[in-house]
Design a protein around this motif. Structure first.
Motif, PDB file in Angstrom:
ATOM      1  N   CYS A 162     -62.739  45.786 -22.189  1.00  0.00           N
ATOM      2  CA  CYS A 162     -62.825  45.561 -23.626  1.00  0.00           C
ATOM      3  C   CYS A 162     -64.036  46.305 -24.176  1.00  0.00           C
ATOM      4  O   CYS A 162     -65.137  46.213 -23.626  1.00  0.00           O
ATOM      5  CB  CYS A 162     -62.946  44.063 -23.901  1.00  0.00           C
ATOM      6  SG  CYS A 162     -63.148  43.668 -25.638  1.00  0.00           S
ATOM      7  N   ASN A 208     -56.226  40.965 -21.236  1.00  0.00           N
ATOM      8  CA  ASN A 208     -55.147  41.275 -22.178  1.00  0.00           C
ATOM      9  C   ASN A 208     -55.702  42.205 -23.254  1.00  0.00           C
ATOM     10  O   ASN A 208     -56.205  41.754 -24.280  1.00  0.00           O
ATOM     11  CB  ASN A 208     -54.618  39.966 -22.776  1.00  0.00           C
ATOM     12  CG  ASN A 208     -53.439  40.186 -23.679  1.00  0.00           C
ATOM     13  OD1 ASN A 208     -52.902  41.281 -23.762  1.00  0.00           O
ATOM     14  ND2 ASN A 208     -53.032  39.133 -24.373  1.00  0.00           N
ATOM     15  N   LEU A 209     -55.618  43.503 -23.001  1.00  0.00           N
ATOM     16  CA  LEU A 209     -56.173  44.496 -23.928  1.00  0.00           C
ATOM     17  C   LEU A 209     -55.134  44.936 -24.945  1.00  0.00           C
ATOM     18  O   LEU A 209     -53.969  45.156 -24.613  1.00  0.00           O
ATOM     19  CB  LEU A 209     -56.680  45.716 -23.168  1.00  0.00           C
ATOM     20  CG  LEU A 209     -57.886  45.503 -22.274  1.00  0.00           C
ATOM     21  CD1 LEU A 209     -58.256  46.809 -21.595  1.00  0.00           C
ATOM     22  CD2 LEU A 209     -59.060  44.970 -23.049  1.00  0.00           C
ATOM     23  N   GLN A 210     -55.572  45.066 -26.181  1.00  0.00           N
ATOM     24  CA  GLN A 210     -54.733  45.539 -27.272  1.00  0.00           C
ATOM     25  C   GLN A 210     -55.462  46.678 -27.973  1.00  0.00           C
ATOM     26  O   GLN A 210     -56.682  46.643 -28.108  1.00  0.00           O
ATOM     27  CB  GLN A 210     -54.474  44.416 -28.285  1.00  0.00           C
ATOM     28  CG  GLN A 210     -53.922  43.154 -27.686  1.00  0.00           C
ATOM     29  CD  GLN A 210     -52.519  43.344 -27.148  1.00  0.00           C
ATOM     30  OE1 GLN A 210     -51.718  44.059 -27.731  1.00  0.00           O
ATOM     31  NE2 GLN A 210     -52.234  42.716 -26.024  1.00  0.00           N
ATOM     32  N   VAL A 231     -56.370  48.122 -31.286  1.00  0.00           N
ATOM     33  CA  VAL A 231     -56.385  47.671 -32.672  1.00  0.00           C
ATOM     34  C   VAL A 231     -57.318  48.542 -33.490  1.00  0.00           C
ATOM     35  O   VAL A 231     -58.236  49.171 -32.972  1.00  0.00           O
ATOM     36  CB  VAL A 231     -56.827  46.191 -32.800  1.00  0.00           C
ATOM     37  CG1 VAL A 231     -55.836  45.274 -32.161  1.00  0.00           C
ATOM     38  CG2 VAL A 231     -58.191  45.989 -32.228  1.00  0.00           C
ATOM     39  N   LYS A 250     -60.043  49.487 -28.032  1.00  0.00           N
ATOM     40  CA  LYS A 250     -59.275  48.720 -27.053  1.00  0.00           C
ATOM     41  C   LYS A 250     -60.013  47.403 -26.869  1.00  0.00           C
ATOM     42  O   LYS A 250     -61.095  47.356 -26.300  1.00  0.00           O
ATOM     43  CB  LYS A 250     -59.185  49.463 -25.728  1.00  0.00           C
ATOM     44  CG  LYS A 250     -58.126  50.532 -25.714  1.00  0.00           C
ATOM     45  CD  LYS A 250     -58.115  51.354 -24.453  1.00  0.00           C
ATOM     46  CE  LYS A 250     -58.065  50.545 -23.201  1.00  0.00           C
ATOM     47  NZ  LYS A 250     -57.972  51.412 -21.991  1.00  0.00           N
ATOM     48  N   SER A 300     -59.898  43.085 -26.008  1.00  0.00           N
ATOM     49  CA  SER A 300     -59.179  41.944 -25.442  1.00  0.00           C
ATOM     50  C   SER A 300     -58.855  40.970 -26.572  1.00  0.00           C
ATOM     51  O   SER A 300     -59.520  40.958 -27.611  1.00  0.00           O
ATOM     52  CB  SER A 300     -60.022  41.253 -24.366  1.00  0.00           C
ATOM     53  OG  SER A 300     -61.186  40.717 -24.933  1.00  0.00           O
ATOM     54  N   THR A 301     -57.844  40.160 -26.361  1.00  0.00           N
ATOM     55  CA  THR A 301     -57.474  39.199 -27.395  1.00  0.00           C
ATOM     56  C   THR A 301     -58.597  38.196 -27.606  1.00  0.00           C
ATOM     57  O   THR A 301     -58.815  37.737 -28.725  1.00  0.00           O
ATOM     58  CB  THR A 301     -56.171  38.476 -27.021  1.00  0.00           C
ATOM     59  OG1 THR A 301     -56.285  37.947 -25.703  1.00  0.00           O
ATOM     60  CG2 THR A 301     -55.001  39.434 -27.073  1.00  0.00           C
ATOM     61  N   HIS A 302     -59.326  37.867 -26.552  1.00  0.00           N
ATOM     62  CA  HIS A 302     -60.490  36.987 -26.684  1.00  0.00           C
ATOM     63  C   HIS A 302     -61.557  37.650 -27.561  1.00  0.00           C
ATOM     64  O   HIS A 302     -62.151  37.009 -28.428  1.00  0.00           O
ATOM     65  CB  HIS A 302     -61.051  36.672 -25.300  1.00  0.00           C
ATOM     66  CG  HIS A 302     -62.359  35.946 -25.328  1.00  0.00           C
ATOM     67  ND1 HIS A 302     -62.462  34.622 -25.669  1.00  0.00           N
ATOM     68  CD2 HIS A 302     -63.619  36.370 -25.083  1.00  0.00           C
ATOM     69  CE1 HIS A 302     -63.730  34.255 -25.611  1.00  0.00           C
ATOM     70  NE2 HIS A 302     -64.455  35.305 -25.257  1.00  0.00           N
ATOM     71  N   LEU A 333     -61.080  39.898 -29.862  1.00  0.00           N
ATOM     72  CA  LEU A 333     -60.583  39.960 -31.233  1.00  0.00           C
ATOM     73  C   LEU A 333     -60.813  38.633 -31.951  1.00  0.00           C
ATOM     74  O   LEU A 333     -61.223  38.614 -33.110  1.00  0.00           O
ATOM     75  CB  LEU A 333     -59.098  40.306 -31.218  1.00  0.00           C
ATOM     76  CG  LEU A 333     -58.468  40.783 -32.503  1.00  0.00           C
ATOM     77  CD1 LEU A 333     -59.198  41.994 -33.045  1.00  0.00           C
ATOM     78  CD2 LEU A 333     -57.021  41.123 -32.277  1.00  0.00           C
ATOM     79  N   ARG A 334     -60.601  37.524 -31.251  1.00  0.00           N
ATOM     80  CA  ARG A 334     -60.862  36.204 -31.837  1.00  0.00           C
ATOM     81  C   ARG A 334     -62.354  36.022 -32.111  1.00  0.00           C
ATOM     82  O   ARG A 334     -62.746  35.425 -33.114  1.00  0.00           O
ATOM     83  CB  ARG A 334     -60.363  35.104 -30.911  1.00  0.00           C
ATOM     84  CG  ARG A 334     -58.834  35.046 -30.842  1.00  0.00           C
ATOM     85  CD  ARG A 334     -58.353  33.930 -29.947  1.00  0.00           C
ATOM     86  NE  ARG A 334     -58.706  32.658 -30.555  1.00  0.00           N
ATOM     87  CZ  ARG A 334     -58.956  31.557 -29.865  1.00  0.00           C
ATOM     88  NH1 ARG A 334     -58.922  31.574 -28.552  1.00  0.00           N
ATOM     89  NH2 ARG A 334     -59.253  30.439 -30.484  1.00  0.00           N
ATOM     90  N   GLU A 394     -63.297  37.874 -35.321  1.00  0.00           N
ATOM     91  CA  GLU A 394     -62.849  37.137 -36.501  1.00  0.00           C
ATOM     92  C   GLU A 394     -63.711  35.899 -36.728  1.00  0.00           C
ATOM     93  O   GLU A 394     -64.018  35.536 -37.862  1.00  0.00           O
ATOM     94  CB  GLU A 394     -61.381  36.734 -36.356  1.00  0.00           C
ATOM     95  CG  GLU A 394     -60.422  37.907 -36.361  1.00  0.00           C
ATOM     96  CD  GLU A 394     -60.475  38.712 -37.648  1.00  0.00           C
ATOM     97  OE1 GLU A 394     -60.589  38.101 -38.731  1.00  0.00           O
ATOM     98  OE2 GLU A 394     -60.415  39.939 -37.565  1.00  0.00           O
TER      99      GLU A 394
END
Length: 101
Positions: free
Chosen positions: A5, A32-34, A36, A50, A52-54, A56-57, A60
């Protein structure tokens, strides 16, 4: 491409796959890489990361990319994120100077 990440530094973990017969084989747990595109309010442009969903949270939760980058240590960030962090700090410093004048 490394599977790390760019904002949190979260990478792969190594563990064992344990079968029903309790046989143990090494395996890899990947984050879990996305891919974005995150918008910077201070710079007025978006950048692709790139994340991770963690991660990204976390961005935010902290009020956006600018706040996250300023609060995070450089060791966790990728080179691209470090450059963006320096540009954000420079932009905020310029805004504060204009507001004071």
């Amino acid at each position: 491409m490394s599977r790390i990440c760019e904002l949190t530094g979260k990478g792969r973990l190594v563990g064992n796959h344990v079968s029903h017969a309790n046989n143990r084989v090494k395996r890899v747990f990947l984050p879990n890489l996305q891919k974005v595109s995150l918008m910077s309010d201070a710079l007025g442009k978006s950048e692709s990361f790139k994340v991770s969903t963690h991660g990204l949270r976390c961005v935010e939760h902290n009020g956006g990319l600018d706040n996250w980058l300023v609060k995070t240590k450089d060791e966790k960030l990728s080179v691209k994120a470090q450059r963006m962090k320096r540009a954000i700090k420079k932009s905020r410093k310029a805004e504060n100077a204009q507001a004071a004048a």
